[in-house]
Scaffold this motif. Sequence first.
Motif, PDB file in Angstrom:
ATOM      1  N   ALA A 339     -43.779  11.153 115.632  1.00 56.64           N
ATOM      2  CA  ALA A 339     -43.035  12.089 116.471  1.00 56.64           C
ATOM      3  C   ALA A 339     -41.543  11.769 116.469  1.00 56.64           C
ATOM      4  O   ALA A 339     -40.696  12.661 116.374  1.00 56.64           O
ATOM      5  CB  ALA A 339     -43.590  12.052 117.894  1.00 56.64           C
ATOM      6  N   ILE A 340     -41.213  10.479 116.570  1.00 58.18           N
ATOM      7  CA  ILE A 340     -39.799  10.074 116.549  1.00 58.18           C
ATOM      8  C   ILE A 340     -39.168  10.415 115.196  1.00 58.18           C
ATOM      9  O   ILE A 340     -38.021  10.883 115.121  1.00 58.18           O
ATOM     10  CB  ILE A 340     -39.685   8.576 116.856  1.00 58.18           C
ATOM     11  CG1 ILE A 340     -40.142   8.292 118.292  1.00 58.18           C
ATOM     12  CG2 ILE A 340     -38.245   8.090 116.671  1.00 58.18           C
ATOM     13  CD1 ILE A 340     -40.302   6.827 118.613  1.00 58.18           C
ATOM     14  N   TYR A 341     -39.941  10.218 114.148  1.00 56.80           N
ATOM     15  CA  TYR A 341     -39.450  10.552 112.807  1.00 56.80           C
ATOM     16  C   TYR A 341     -39.203  12.061 112.688  1.00 56.80           C
ATOM     17  O   TYR A 341     -38.177  12.492 112.167  1.00 56.80           O
ATOM     18  CB  TYR A 341     -40.481  10.084 111.768  1.00 56.80           C
ATOM     19  CG  TYR A 341     -40.191  10.567 110.357  1.00 56.80           C
ATOM     20  CD1 TYR A 341     -39.183   9.987 109.593  1.00 56.80           C
ATOM     21  CD2 TYR A 341     -40.943  11.603 109.796  1.00 56.80           C
ATOM     22  CE1 TYR A 341     -38.918  10.437 108.299  1.00 56.80           C
ATOM     23  CE2 TYR A 341     -40.689  12.052 108.523  1.00 56.80           C
ATOM     24  CZ  TYR A 341     -39.669  11.466 107.771  1.00 56.80           C
ATOM     25  OH  TYR A 341     -39.417  11.911 106.499  1.00 56.80           O
ATOM     26  N   LEU A 342     -40.160  12.858 113.177  1.00 54.59           N
ATOM     27  CA  LEU A 342     -40.007  14.311 113.133  1.00 54.59           C
ATOM     28  C   LEU A 342     -38.792  14.767 113.937  1.00 54.59           C
ATOM     29  O   LEU A 342     -38.078  15.693 113.557  1.00 54.59           O
ATOM     30  CB  LEU A 342     -41.271  14.994 113.670  1.00 54.59           C
ATOM     31  CG  LEU A 342     -42.508  14.918 112.768  1.00 54.59           C
ATOM     32  CD1 LEU A 342     -43.741  15.390 113.524  1.00 54.59           C
ATOM     33  CD2 LEU A 342     -42.311  15.766 111.514  1.00 54.59           C
ATOM     34  N   PHE A 343     -38.571  14.110 115.089  1.00 52.80           N
ATOM     35  CA  PHE A 343     -37.414  14.453 115.914  1.00 52.80           C
ATOM     36  C   PHE A 343     -36.117  14.201 115.143  1.00 52.80           C
ATOM     37  O   PHE A 343     -35.189  15.019 115.187  1.00 52.80           O
ATOM     38  CB  PHE A 343     -37.435  13.628 117.201  1.00 52.80           C
ATOM     39  CG  PHE A 343     -36.422  14.050 118.216  1.00 52.80           C
ATOM     40  CD1 PHE A 343     -36.723  15.013 119.162  1.00 52.80           C
ATOM     41  CD2 PHE A 343     -35.136  13.499 118.221  1.00 52.80           C
ATOM     42  CE1 PHE A 343     -35.784  15.422 120.097  1.00 52.80           C
ATOM     43  CE2 PHE A 343     -34.194  13.899 119.143  1.00 52.80           C
ATOM     44  CZ  PHE A 343     -34.516  14.859 120.085  1.00 52.80           C
ATOM     45  N   SER A 344     -36.084  13.089 114.426  1.00 50.82           N
ATOM     46  CA  SER A 344     -34.867  12.776 113.661  1.00 50.82           C
ATOM     47  C   SER A 344     -34.646  13.772 112.529  1.00 50.82           C
ATOM     48  O   SER A 344     -33.515  13.968 112.082  1.00 50.82           O
ATOM     49  CB  SER A 344     -34.963  11.352 113.089  1.00 50.82           C
ATOM     50  OG  SER A 344     -35.965  11.270 112.091  1.00 50.82           O
ATOM     51  N   LYS A 345     -35.761  14.418 112.096  1.00 49.43           N
ATOM     52  CA  LYS A 345     -35.661  15.422 111.041  1.00 49.43           C
ATOM     53  C   LYS A 345     -35.473  16.828 111.605  1.00 49.43           C
ATOM     54  O   LYS A 345     -35.592  17.822 110.891  1.00 49.43           O
ATOM     55  CB  LYS A 345     -36.912  15.384 110.149  1.00 49.43           C
ATOM     56  CG  LYS A 345     -37.086  14.069 109.379  1.00 49.43           C
ATOM     57  CD  LYS A 345     -35.922  13.808 108.464  1.00 49.43           C
ATOM     58  CE  LYS A 345     -36.085  12.520 107.692  1.00 49.43           C
ATOM     59  NZ  LYS A 345     -34.911  12.232 106.831  1.00 49.43           N
ATOM     60  N   ARG A 346     -35.208  16.905 112.919  1.00 53.59           N
ATOM     61  CA  ARG A 346     -34.951  18.167 113.621  1.00 53.59           C
ATOM     62  C   ARG A 346     -36.187  19.067 113.693  1.00 53.59           C
ATOM     63  O   ARG A 346     -36.085  20.260 113.962  1.00 53.59           O
ATOM     64  CB  ARG A 346     -33.833  18.964 112.971  1.00 53.59           C
ATOM     65  CG  ARG A 346     -32.407  18.587 113.379  1.00 53.59           C
ATOM     66  CD  ARG A 346     -32.066  17.193 113.099  1.00 53.59           C
ATOM     67  NE  ARG A 346     -30.634  16.911 113.346  1.00 53.59           N
ATOM     68  CZ  ARG A 346     -30.110  15.713 113.260  1.00 53.59           C
ATOM     69  NH1 ARG A 346     -30.872  14.677 112.949  1.00 53.59           N
ATOM     70  NH2 ARG A 346     -28.827  15.530 113.500  1.00 53.59           N
ATOM     71  N   ASN A 347     -37.380  18.510 113.492  1.00 49.32           N
ATOM     72  CA  ASN A 347     -38.605  19.275 113.644  1.00 49.32           C
ATOM     73  C   ASN A 347     -39.127  19.030 115.062  1.00 49.32           C
ATOM     74  O   ASN A 347     -40.109  18.331 115.299  1.00 49.32           O
ATOM     75  CB  ASN A 347     -39.651  18.840 112.609  1.00 49.32           C
ATOM     76  CG  ASN A 347     -40.789  19.836 112.490  1.00 49.32           C
ATOM     77  OD1 ASN A 347     -41.027  20.630 113.394  1.00 49.32           O
ATOM     78  ND2 ASN A 347     -41.499  19.780 111.379  1.00 49.32           N
ATOM     79  N   PHE A 348     -38.425  19.629 116.045  1.00 52.34           N
ATOM     80  CA  PHE A 348     -38.648  19.280 117.451  1.00 52.34           C
ATOM     81  C   PHE A 348     -40.020  19.730 117.969  1.00 52.34           C
ATOM     82  O   PHE A 348     -40.659  19.015 118.733  1.00 52.34           O
ATOM     83  CB  PHE A 348     -37.535  19.894 118.307  1.00 52.34           C
ATOM     84  CG  PHE A 348     -36.161  19.531 117.847  1.00 52.34           C
ATOM     85  CD1 PHE A 348     -35.721  18.214 117.900  1.00 52.34           C
ATOM     86  CD2 PHE A 348     -35.302  20.500 117.326  1.00 52.34           C
ATOM     87  CE1 PHE A 348     -34.443  17.877 117.471  1.00 52.34           C
ATOM     88  CE2 PHE A 348     -34.023  20.172 116.896  1.00 52.34           C
ATOM     89  CZ  PHE A 348     -33.593  18.855 116.961  1.00 52.34           C
TER      90      PHE A 348
END
Length: 883
Positions: A339-348
């Motif tokens: 989830a943190i990785y996805l957030f950093s990739k702007r996939n909120f």
Amino acid sequence: MDHHRAYDTTLLIPGLDKVESFVAWEDFLLVSLTNRDLIKFQITGNHQKSKFQVKQIELKTKFTKKPITQMEVIKPIKKLLVRQGTAVEIYDLKTIQLEKALCSKKAVLFTYNKKKSLCIGTKSELWIFKWENGSFNKKHEIGLPDIPKTIDWFKANKIVIGLKKQYLLISLPNKTPVRLFSTGKNGIPISAKISNDEILLGKDKISIFKDSNGKAPRAYGINWEEPPLKIRYFPPYVIGFFLNKLRVRTLYSQNFVQDIKIKNPKLCFTLVNADNHNFGYVSNKKGVWRIDEIPLLFQIDMLSFEKNFEEALRLCELIPNLDQTKKNSKSKDIKQHYAIYLFSKRNFGRAMDFFQQSNCDPRVVLSLYPFLVSDKFDTQLKIPYFEQTELNNDEKQEAIFSLIEYLTQQRSIIQNRTFEDQENLLKVIDNTIVKAYIQTNYQLVKHFLKLPNSCDLEECEKLLQENGFDDEVIFLYQSKGKHAKALKTISKKANETSNIDELFEYLKILDENDLDLIFKYAHDIYKYDSLKCFNIFLNDNELQKNVKVNKKKKKKIRNLPRDKVKNFLEKNIPDLLIPYLEYIIYEYKDNTPDFNNHLLMLYFQQYGKLKTQIQNETDKGNLKRFVETQNEIKMKMNQFIKLTNDYQAEKMLSIFPEDDLFEERAIFLNRVKQHELALDIYINKLNNIESAEKYCTENYQSDGDTKDIYIIFLHQLILQLNKKNNSSSSSGIIINKDENNFNENEDQLLKMQLIINLMKKYYLKIDPLKIIPIIPKEFPISNLFDYFNLIIKNILKIKRRTVIQKNLHKSDFLNLSFKNSKKGSKSLMIDENTLCQVCGKRIGNSIIGKYPNGVVAHLSCIENKNICPKTKMDFSKNLNKYY
């Protein structure tokens, strides 16, 4: 390049290049060479360090006539199955001594299942054996259209056969082959059993899944870059054999995992599971290789480190023999990092989905939104720190929208749990939601604050005021039960705008716990709108009785204490007291005597004031208005007195005047059963004979206290008549009448005739022995003739009815006497030879019972007195026909 390493490989026995087949079990490896030698190795060591010790413990030279091309260990029965040339033989596993040849020729391959069933494929048939009583016994022979290339068991009674051109599914009960699909252009069948209900079958470059019913259990297959020479299932992966390598693919996602660099691998392969560790063997010209599974937990960590989180999650679900708690913990950790990785990739959106699935502390998520969380709560809740992702304005908006959805779901979950830090965490979540709405959709702030929430009052109040959300502050106060602060703000606004709607709506939601506030601000509403002021004191039970209420979300009914409301209105807003009492009595059906007495008193007081005003008023216009109002009040008072029984009539009699409101007083007298006084009012005060007659009709009871009410009525009329004649009433009747001595006038005659008519009308309800003594002697006897005639006829009628009834009773008595005598006349002779018709024994001196059909039995032998024990006839319904 490999995605990650799933297996380690070790050249276990170098130089052993003439391997024909091998089989492994426990720490043993049995190898058959092309020169017909058989070698048994023992292999020990540490697979984690890839260090093994190989010891040759047995060598059997020229062991068989032909090279062994297939071997299989059957652990439950400790046997070794061997195929050499076209023969299948069974050996003792420990001694490797031949026990029996199951097939001496024609065999091309065999397979065994855990149900102790063996299938041997010959060039044109399948032979099915079952291990029974220490040996394999043949059960079935099934013909085949071609030579079998692969054989795999499905469960206990189904077999998949790979021929050159097609795959067949055979069910043993009916032995009828069912075609699955063709083997493709190269005509090489390849199979790998996945489970007892699933198999992989090769068709050129594709491996297709089939279940035991011949259907495709998965919507996909496994695509290879070229047709594999062989495939094997090495849980949780599938391994394809190619000329220069072994390729590892995932079973569940078809993803490429690893290439194992073993050139020209032979098609012999065996898989072993020992101490929850999977390993296998494969050979080529260099010798025998060992393939060891890298622990799945380590593989998962590698995948996570390489940010291949989805593959790590899938693999986590496939870890066998792992405690569920540990598995859940591992999965939660992967999802959180994903989830943190996805957030950093702007996939909120997906990031929030995985945060939700991980069930992590929401503070982990909030740490990614430093622009929303205040320093106060950051310190208080010890929010973990992650490297912040710099977001532009558009990205912030998108991230906030995803956060709102996440927090909304989380607050619902947290509210249904109980833990130490629950209150503080809910404060942070709800404060953050308010901030998020302010930045994205300010219209939802009001909606959110209307609902029960855990917002910190001080923090949220400051936030709303700084952003100009004045109306929303009121809802915040309301949700926190700070009604005094809310009403102060609303009242100030109402006085400035002369709009009391908001104040009215707010007061309507308050209940008995905030009665002081309702009373305090009622004046502000009354100044502008008396009707709205009146409505704030009404309860909800009547307003909601005709409204369908959702049972799951049933609203708490507002119920203000009526006695306190009444007292308040009486002291502070008396104009609303009568409407309020009328409403609770007529609409709420409140039968409290105090409320009903009070309303009557108010009617009376208002009536008295208007009476005084009428007497003193000289202006015709005002006088007309006062008279109309007084008539209206009198009508309401009269209607109220008639329709309700909940006031205290005794108390009202002591208050209401004796020289006014006669009809109302008569009703009070009726309620306290003072019928004589009530009739006196109707006859002498109101001069309303019809009302008096109606009064008698409504109150008469033939067997009650009012059985003589018509006598009282007539007596009042006679007294009124005598008063007009200025003479006292006397008893008796003058038979010798002298009309000239009777002072008659038209009114007296009418009165006299009225009395006589009433006597005739109600003669059945009047006792003649009580009415005759009070008839004045002046009444002409001839005028009473009709009345006496009716009385005499009624007496004769009663007498005739009595005689008829007497004769009917006498007739019934005679009929019953006759029936009894008839029954008594029947006799029954019992002698020493009479037998009980139930048990067959002599009657003797025993008590007996006799049925209408003549059956006689001991009383002790009779179970049901209505049913004959011999004929089973039921006499309970119609006994008369037997007598």
